[in-house]
Design an enzyme around this catalytic site. Structure first.
Site, PDB file in Angstrom:
ATOM      1  N   ASP A   4     -26.493 -30.511  30.909  1.00  9.97           N
ATOM      2  CA  ASP A   4     -25.383 -31.129  30.595  1.00  9.97           C
ATOM      3  C   ASP A   4     -24.344 -30.212  31.402  1.00  9.97           C
ATOM      4  OD1 ASP A   4     -23.442 -32.991  28.583  1.00  9.97           O
ATOM      5  OD2 ASP A   4     -22.541 -30.950  28.249  1.00  9.97           O
ATOM      6  N   PHE A  28     -19.973 -36.775  43.265  1.00  4.80           N
ATOM      7  CA  PHE A  28     -20.410 -37.358  42.368  1.00  4.80           C
ATOM      8  C   PHE A  28     -18.898 -36.926  41.140  1.00  4.80           C
ATOM      9  CE2 PHE A  28     -23.089 -35.607  38.305  1.00  4.80           C
ATOM     10  CZ  PHE A  28     -23.445 -34.867  39.074  1.00  4.80           C
TER      11      PHE A  28
HETATM   12  P1  IMP Z   1     -22.063 -34.746  31.685  1.00  2.74           P
HETATM   13  O1  IMP Z   1     -22.178 -35.117  30.737  1.00  2.74           O
HETATM   14  O2  IMP Z   1     -23.221 -33.741  32.015  1.00  2.74           O
HETATM   15  O3  IMP Z   1     -23.578 -36.010  32.379  1.00  2.74           O
HETATM   16  O4  IMP Z   1     -20.749 -34.450  33.002  1.00  2.74           O
HETATM   17  C1  IMP Z   1     -19.910 -34.600  32.516  1.00  2.74           C
HETATM   18  C2  IMP Z   1     -18.802 -35.156  33.462  1.00  2.74           C
HETATM   19  O5  IMP Z   1     -18.822 -34.201  34.820  1.00  2.74           O
HETATM   20  C3  IMP Z   1     -18.950 -36.361  34.092  1.00  2.74           C
HETATM   21  O6  IMP Z   1     -18.272 -37.311  34.354  1.00  2.74           O
HETATM   22  C4  IMP Z   1     -19.934 -36.635  35.438  1.00  2.74           C
HETATM   23  O7  IMP Z   1     -19.189 -37.434  35.928  1.00  2.74           O
HETATM   24  C5  IMP Z   1     -19.210 -35.378  35.331  1.00  2.74           C
HETATM   25  N1  IMP Z   1     -20.021 -33.523  36.210  1.00  2.74           N
HETATM   26  C6  IMP Z   1     -22.045 -34.147  35.947  1.00  2.74           C
HETATM   27  N2  IMP Z   1     -22.171 -32.653  36.721  1.00  2.74           N
HETATM   28  C7  IMP Z   1     -20.818 -32.311  37.940  1.00  2.74           C
HETATM   29  C8  IMP Z   1     -21.044 -32.473  39.485  1.00  2.74           C
HETATM   30  O8  IMP Z   1     -21.984 -31.380  39.214  1.00  2.74           O
HETATM   31  N3  IMP Z   1     -19.559 -31.774  40.005  1.00  2.74           N
HETATM   32  C9  IMP Z   1     -18.785 -32.591  39.594  1.00  2.74           C
HETATM   33  N4  IMP Z   1     -19.147 -33.482  38.510  1.00  2.74           N
HETATM   34  C10 IMP Z   1     -19.988 -33.317  37.342  1.00  2.74           C
END
Ligand code: IMP
Length: 195
Positions: free
Chosen positions: A73, A149
């Site tokens: 996460d 992303f």
């Molecule tokens: P998640 O809950 O880990 O999937 O990510 C939370 C938010 O941060 C989501 O909108 C992802 O697109 C964004 N996110 C997660 N990892 C990255 C990264 O490495 N770079 C940029 N945005 C990220």
């Protein structure tokens, strides 16, 4: 280590995010571990920290799958906003998006921010373990770059030679990213315990 390391371990990665899978696969080129992504339906809990969210998710995944599994996460913590969106990053990305975040920071000078990545691993024979990796940098005033992303186009890491993560190929992002740092800790721990 060489790029042709024999894969002797298979690990399940509970995620439906293809970008995370690609980054982690690339990171693991030098390790004897291969991964298989498992997209599980289920709501992400709301927690105060990324560690809390990752640990909860991996427990849920482990109960469903019954095999060793890890999850990850990430949150983007913006200093001037008291760490917001932090653990709410996914919701903020889906609702106000990058444009909304840039609006919140309009004419703000201190644009320091940090990505935090928590990897949690669970197996039937052990208690859940969790590893944190961070990357500090700043939020730009506009998007730059087409790779990566999420918030990558507006985040310029301190050690990224003035490029956003979205201006880097996977290889370059992986040299300095929060996810690489949490993965490195996890894999070091994993290979000590399961070799
Ligand atoms: P998640 O809950 O880990 O999937 O990510 C939370 C938010 O941060 C989501 O909108 C992802 O697109 C964004 N996110 C997660 N990892 C990255 C990264 O490495 N770079 C940029 N945005 C990220």
């Amino acid at each position: 280590m060489s790029k042709t390391v024999k894969k002797t371990h298979l690990l399940l990665f509970a995620t439906g995010n293809i970008h995370k899978i690609k980054e982690v696969q690339h990171f693991l080129r030098d390790y004897p571990i291969e991964i298989k992504g498992v997209a599980l339906k289920g709501k992400e809990i709301q927690g105060e920290t990324v560690e809390e969210i990752a640990e909860f998710s991996v427990l849920q995944a482990s109960k469903k799958i019954g095999k060793p599994i890890f999850t990850e996460d990430t949150g983007l913590f913006i200093k001037l906003l008291g760490g917001f969106p932090g653990p709410f990053s996914s919701y903020v990305y889906k609702t106000i998006g990058i444009t909304g975040v840039l609006k919140l920071l309009e004419s703000v000078k201190d644009r320091s921010a940090e990505f935090r990545s928590a990897i949690a691993f669970c197996a039937p024979d052990i208690d859940t373990v969790c590893f944190l990796g961070t990357s500090s940098g700043k939020i730009l005033i506009k998007e730059q770059g087409i790779h990566g992303f999420g918030f990558d186009p507006i985040f310029e890491p301190d050690d990224g030679k003035n490029k956003t993560f979205a201006e880097m190929e996977i290889e370059e992002k992986n040299r300095i990213s929060h996810r690489t740092r949490s993965m490195r800790k996890f894999v070091t721990w994993y290979l000590k315990h399961y070799n």
